[in-house]
Design a protein around this motif. Structure first.
Motif, PDB file in Angstrom:
ATOM      1  N   ALA A  25       0.850  -1.183   0.000  1.00 11.66           N
ATOM      2  CA  ALA A  25       0.000   0.000   0.000  1.00 11.66           C
ATOM      3  C   ALA A  25       0.887   1.234   0.000  1.00 11.66           C
ATOM      4  CB  ALA A  25      -0.898  -0.003   1.225  1.00 11.66           C
ATOM      5  N   LYS A  39      -9.500   4.778  -1.335  1.00 18.42           N
ATOM      6  CA  LYS A  39      -8.648   3.595  -1.285  1.00 18.42           C
ATOM      7  C   LYS A  39      -8.875   2.828  -2.582  1.00 18.42           C
ATOM      8  CE  LYS A  39     -10.426   2.332   2.637  1.00 18.42           C
ATOM      9  NZ  LYS A  39     -10.761   1.516   3.824  1.00 18.42           N
ATOM     10  N   THR A  40      -7.823   2.612  -3.342  1.00 27.15           N
ATOM     11  CA  THR A  40      -7.933   1.962  -4.641  1.00 27.15           C
ATOM     12  C   THR A  40      -6.992   0.762  -4.713  1.00 27.15           C
ATOM     13  OG1 THR A  40      -6.219   3.299  -5.702  1.00 27.15           O
ATOM     14  CG2 THR A  40      -8.449   4.195  -5.685  1.00 27.15           C
ATOM     15  N   ALA A  41      -7.276  -0.127  -5.645  1.00 30.81           N
ATOM     16  CA  ALA A  41      -6.465  -1.345  -5.740  1.00 30.81           C
ATOM     17  C   ALA A  41      -6.269  -1.758  -7.190  1.00 30.81           C
ATOM     18  CB  ALA A  41      -7.120  -2.484  -4.959  1.00 30.81           C
ATOM     19  N   TYR A  75      -3.383   0.195  -3.242  1.00 31.16           N
ATOM     20  CA  TYR A  75      -2.927  -1.135  -2.877  1.00 31.16           C
ATOM     21  C   TYR A  75      -2.431  -1.829  -4.136  1.00 31.16           C
ATOM     22  CZ  TYR A  75      -5.337  -0.290   1.520  1.00 31.16           C
ATOM     23  OH  TYR A  75      -5.751   0.247   2.728  1.00 31.16           O
ATOM     24  N   MET A  80      -5.139  -6.852  -2.543  1.00 30.15           N
ATOM     25  CA  MET A  80      -6.579  -6.883  -2.325  1.00 30.15           C
ATOM     26  C   MET A  80      -7.259  -7.958  -3.163  1.00 30.15           C
ATOM     27  SD  MET A  80      -7.772  -4.855  -0.051  1.00 30.15           S
ATOM     28  CE  MET A  80      -7.277  -3.454   0.971  1.00 30.15           C
ATOM     29  N   GLN A  85     -12.245 -10.000  -6.845  1.00 31.16           N
ATOM     30  CA  GLN A  85     -12.219  -9.717  -5.412  1.00 31.16           C
ATOM     31  C   GLN A  85     -12.174  -8.210  -5.147  1.00 31.16           C
ATOM     32  OE1 GLN A  85      -8.749 -12.212  -4.879  1.00 31.16           O
ATOM     33  NE2 GLN A  85      -9.908 -13.649  -3.614  1.00 31.16           N
ATOM     34  N   ILE A  86     -11.447  -7.490  -5.991  1.00 31.13           N
ATOM     35  CA  ILE A  86     -11.385  -6.034  -5.852  1.00 31.13           C
ATOM     36  C   ILE A  86     -12.768  -5.415  -6.056  1.00 31.13           C
ATOM     37  CG2 ILE A  86     -10.531  -3.929  -6.971  1.00 31.13           C
ATOM     38  CD1 ILE A  86      -7.874  -5.454  -7.440  1.00 31.13           C
ATOM     39  N   LYS A  89     -14.941  -5.913  -3.074  1.00 28.13           N
ATOM     40  CA  LYS A  89     -14.616  -5.010  -1.979  1.00 28.13           C
ATOM     41  C   LYS A  89     -15.108  -3.594  -2.264  1.00 28.13           C
ATOM     42  CE  LYS A  89     -10.872  -7.777  -0.216  1.00 28.13           C
ATOM     43  NZ  LYS A  89      -9.556  -8.292  -0.456  1.00 28.13           N
ATOM     44  N   GLN A  94     -15.257  -1.140   0.932  1.00 21.12           N
ATOM     45  CA  GLN A  94     -13.942  -1.356   1.520  1.00 21.12           C
ATOM     46  C   GLN A  94     -12.878  -0.699   0.654  1.00 21.12           C
ATOM     47  OE1 GLN A  94     -13.149  -5.458   2.460  1.00 21.12           O
ATOM     48  NE2 GLN A  94     -11.032  -5.068   3.085  1.00 21.12           N
ATOM     49  N   LEU A  95     -13.185  -0.614  -0.653  1.00 24.73           N
ATOM     50  CA  LEU A  95     -12.364   0.105  -1.624  1.00 24.73           C
ATOM     51  C   LEU A  95     -13.254   1.070  -2.374  1.00 24.73           C
ATOM     52  CD1 LEU A  95     -10.298  -2.857  -3.147  1.00 24.73           C
ATOM     53  CD2 LEU A  95      -9.396  -1.062  -1.647  1.00 24.73           C
ATOM     54  N   ALA A  98     -10.562   1.223  -8.631  1.00 25.99           N
ATOM     55  CA  ALA A  98      -9.768   0.114  -9.161  1.00 25.99           C
ATOM     56  C   ALA A  98      -9.277   0.412 -10.561  1.00 25.99           C
ATOM     57  CB  ALA A  98     -10.593  -1.170  -9.182  1.00 25.99           C
TER      58      ALA A  98
END
Length: 349
Positions: A25, A39-41, A75, A80, A85-86, A89, A94-95, A98
């Protein structure tokens, strides 16, 4: 500039699978003074290839456009999870954002599948034209089906066919290999039309499946093949434009609505120019990787004119067969109308 989000989207796929420890992260901006926190992933490993460009080019542009009001925690490296799954979330907040691969992009809405139909596009110029005409359409379907906001429509590649046993330049060879599929229903249907019996697997399993010989062929972008070093396991590449794969950058509607109004207009205005800049670089990058792969000894297996026509004759009927099932007839008709419009202009010019 926006080079990274796609690179984030494309190369990521495998790079993280090979080096999950690289995913960390990282904070960008001043959390204390920021008005918005996202919050990004992504599956892209930090500091490698496209993600490095993301940090060097895109993040400074974001900071300039939002004047420091946006704080990002990214992230990297699949910490994540994969794209599915991203997205999961993001749905539970949670995120907030993306950078998705083509696989994740197709998860956003079944309507997006029309962009990946076999032999739909002849070149990137057609894609760029359709993008300007249909970006609002895909904005709407993603918003309605996923509840997300599309920040960027980038492209992954005109993906290629890689094989270790037979050259995929003859339709008859598709039935002779163990063909991996990882892109869902559309890819599976295309391969079945070509005579293959596709084996569905998760993206994380692809490298080991190929290296063990349990998988002998797949469709993938050149940068992914290079990143995983799977070029050592393949003998042939067919770079006929069997499919175009988009890559989207998305945020939740809730996160987008938190952006101060004065920034929203600027972000909207820069969307197409940034996409064009990004895609110019990413396309050159994909071409470079394909040439590098072939320089490692992979043989070019391009179909002759007759075989190319046979490939198209077997797969293009899927356009209409899947309409009303995987995607709507309306969105297919809209895409085809814009393509015909562009091709007519090209002939007239």
């Amino acid at each position: 500039m926006f080079k990274m989000w796609k690179r984030i989207c494309i190369a990521f796929l495998c790079l993280i699978l090979l080096a999950p420890a690289a995913g960390l992260a990282k904070d960008y901006g001043d959390k204390d003074s920021a008005k918005v926190i996202w919050k990004t992933a992504t599956m892209a490993p930090k500091g490698i290839g496209y993600s490095q460009l993301f940090e060097e080019i895109l993040l400074p542009e974001i900071e300039a456009q939002t004047k420091g009001d946006l704080y990002l925690k990214i992230y990297w490296g699949g910490v994540m999870g994969d794209d599915k799954q991203i997205l999961k979330k993001m749905r539970i907040d949670q995120l907030q954002g993306a950078g998705l691969s083509g696989q994740g992009t197709f998860e956003l809405s079944n309507e997006i599948a029309v962009l990946g139909l076999p032999f739909m596009f002849n070149n990137y110029e057609e894609i760029d034209y359709v993008k300007t005409k249909m970006i609002d359409t895909f904005d709407a379907v993603v918003r309605d089906e996923s509840g997300f906001k599309v920040l960027q429509w980038l492209d992954q590649d005109f993906d290629q066919i890689y094989s270790s046993k037979y050259p995929m330049d003859h339709c008859e060879n598709f039935s002779k290999v163990r063909f991996i599929t990882w892109y869902g229903n559309l890819e599976g249907r295309v391969l079945e039309k070509l005579g293959a019996s596709p084996i569905p697997i998760d993206v994380a399993e692809i490298p080991s499946t190929v290296r063990s010989g349990a998988g002998e062929a797949l469709i993938a972008p050149s940068i992914w093949i290079a990143a995983t070093q799977l070029y050592n396991s393949f003998e042939y590449v067919n770079s006929a434009k069997i499919r175009y794969t988009p890559a989207f950058v998305v945020v939740t509607e809730r996160a987008w609505n938190q952006v101060p109004p004065e920034h929203v207009k600027k972000v909207a205005e820069m969307r197409i120019p940034l996409s064009q800049t990004f895609c110019e670089h990413s396309r050159l990058e994909s071409e470079k990787y394909l040439k590098a792969i072939m320089s490692r000894g992979i043989k070019c297996a391009q179909p002759c004119k007759e075989e190319m026509e046979l490939l198209k004759a077997k797969t293009i009927p899927l356009w209409e067969e899947l309409a009303g099932d995987l995607y709507s007839q309306e969105i297919l008709d809209e895409l085809l109308a814009h393509l015909q419009e562009f091709r007519n202009m090209q002939k007239g010019g």
